[in-house]
Design a protein around this motif. Structure first.
Motif, mmCIF file in Angstrom:
data_model
loop_
_atom_site.group_PDB
_atom_site.id
_atom_site.type_symbol
_atom_site.label_atom_id
_atom_site.label_comp_id
_atom_site.label_asym_id
_atom_site.label_seq_id
_atom_site.Cartn_x
_atom_site.Cartn_y
_atom_site.Cartn_z
ATOM 1 N N MET A 1 20.019 -39.584 -6.867
ATOM 2 C CA MET A 1 20.669 -38.582 -6.266
ATOM 3 C C MET A 1 21.725 -39.128 -5.442
ATOM 4 O O MET A 1 22.669 -38.601 -5.108
ATOM 5 C CB MET A 1 19.702 -37.720 -5.319
ATOM 6 N N GLU A 2 21.709 -40.082 -4.359
ATOM 7 C CA GLU A 2 22.407 -40.665 -3.638
ATOM 8 C C GLU A 2 23.456 -41.148 -4.011
ATOM 9 O O GLU A 2 24.537 -41.155 -3.815
ATOM 10 C CB GLU A 2 21.737 -41.740 -2.644
ATOM 11 N N LYS A 3 23.237 -41.646 -5.558
ATOM 12 C CA LYS A 3 24.349 -42.153 -6.321
ATOM 13 C C LYS A 3 25.443 -40.930 -6.828
ATOM 14 O O LYS A 3 26.612 -41.104 -6.778
ATOM 15 C CB LYS A 3 24.089 -42.874 -7.640
ATOM 16 N N ILE A 4 24.782 -39.944 -6.927
ATOM 17 C CA ILE A 4 25.891 -38.826 -7.481
ATOM 18 C C ILE A 4 26.633 -38.464 -6.228
ATOM 19 O O ILE A 4 27.985 -38.255 -6.598
ATOM 20 C CB ILE A 4 24.932 -37.794 -7.725
ATOM 21 N N LEU A 5 26.069 -38.502 -5.070
ATOM 22 C CA LEU A 5 26.993 -38.320 -3.699
ATOM 23 C C LEU A 5 27.912 -39.086 -3.366
ATOM 24 O O LEU A 5 28.933 -38.805 -3.147
ATOM 25 C CB LEU A 5 25.816 -37.896 -2.540
ATOM 26 N N ILE A 6 27.646 -40.405 -3.529
ATOM 27 C CA ILE A 6 28.379 -41.433 -3.312
ATOM 28 C C ILE A 6 29.535 -41.393 -4.342
ATOM 29 O O ILE A 6 30.817 -41.429 -3.964
ATOM 30 C CB ILE A 6 27.737 -42.916 -3.602
ATOM 31 N N ASN A 7 29.410 -41.048 -5.441
ATOM 32 C CA ASN A 7 30.383 -40.918 -6.485
ATOM 33 C C ASN A 7 31.163 -39.683 -6.450
ATOM 34 O O ASN A 7 32.344 -40.021 -6.413
ATOM 35 C CB ASN A 7 29.968 -41.035 -7.997
ATOM 36 N N TYR A 8 30.504 -38.961 -5.699
ATOM 37 C CA TYR A 8 31.639 -37.538 -5.407
ATOM 38 C C TYR A 8 32.479 -37.950 -4.295
ATOM 39 O O TYR A 8 33.769 -37.581 -4.217
ATOM 40 C CB TYR A 8 30.510 -36.371 -5.288
#
Length: 267
Positions: A1-8
């Motif tokens: 989930m954190e990776k999704i936010l970082i990429n966004y």
């Protein structure tokens, strides 16, 4: 989930926040809350004001995530979970048809897709009325009481979920020589605490060092497992085929201790 936010954030604001500890702490908390919300609702909106700054000023995060996109992102974790279920049944020498009920334990089992996958695999609808966090707390309480001498009708055994071993010279499954053959010492599902040892030997004349590379996993190729650490043991020059005994001790806290004994052959 954190990776999704970082990429966004990287794509939307042209800033990499992965090296900003305070921002990452906020994103981790936001991701955890979002996962909980997605267990109840098909969509969640993640909002974090004044998250960080870029060259244009303050960065305010507003991101909507669907349960479907979340489940796609974690699909490999879900598949690994199902593999672990299959492995647990195999270790218990049980067929899927022997299951009567499925109880979900642990907060992550609230992810709806996991219940769907379990029902599809076993044809049994997992219990939804039992609090998965409460199960963990009750198990910990029973274990704590047992260690304090409180009588309980429940019996809990500490076991290791992983195999621990070392990398050695040997042969792979096809009979080819390999310098990375995984030699297990403590097998998965061994009762804790446990102590296991195995004998190996030096391979050259006047060998003056032994490198012990410790791995955790189940694959026959050590490089396919998780490396725990490596230790270089200096020796006085040893004759070829001198015995090296490696002793592993694993306690109930999962702390692995290693002891090495050298037996020099007298010629």
């Amino acid at each position: 989930m954190e990776k999704i936010l970082i990429n966004y954030i990287d794509a939307e604001f042209n800033i990499n926040v992965s090296e900003q500890p305070i921002v990452m702490a906020r994103l981790k908390l936001a991701a955890e809350n979002a996962k909980i919300e997605l267990s109840r609702n098909p969509y969640v909106k993640i909002e974090e004001d004044h998250l960080t700054q870029n060259r244009d000023g303050d960065v305010h995060l507003s991101f909507e995530l669907s349960r479907q996109d979340f489940e796609i992102a974690i699909d490999h974790h879900l598949q690994k979970t199902m593999e672990s279920v299959t492995k647990a049944l195999k270790d218990a020498l049980m067929l899927p048809s022997a299951l009567d009920e499925i109880i979900l334990v642990g907060g992550s089992t609230r992810i709806p897709q996991l219940s769907v996958m379990l029902e599809e695999k076993f044809g049994i609808l997992p219990h939804q009325e039992i609090d998965p966090d409460l199960c963990v707390a009750m198990g910990a309480a029973v274990q704590a009481g047992r260690e304090m001498g409180v009588e309980s009708s429940s019996i809990l055994l500490d076991i290791t979920p992983y195999t621990f071993g070392v990398s050695t010279l040997g042969y792979d499954a096809d009979g080819n020589p390999t310098p990375h053959r995984f030699s297990p010492l403590i097998r998965r599902n061994s009762k804790l605490p446990t102590v296991k040892s195995e004998a190996f030997s030096t391979i050259v004349e006047n060998q003056d060092a032994v490198e012990i590379v410790v791995y955790q996993g189940e694959k026959p190729n050590a490089l396919d497992n998780v490396k725990i650490g490596n230790y270089l043991l200096k020796l006085s020059p040893q004759p070829i085929h001198s015995i090296v005994i490696i002793k592993f001790s694993l306690d109930v806290n999962g702390i692995l201790k290693i002891e090495i004994i050298i037996i020099t052959l007298l010629i």
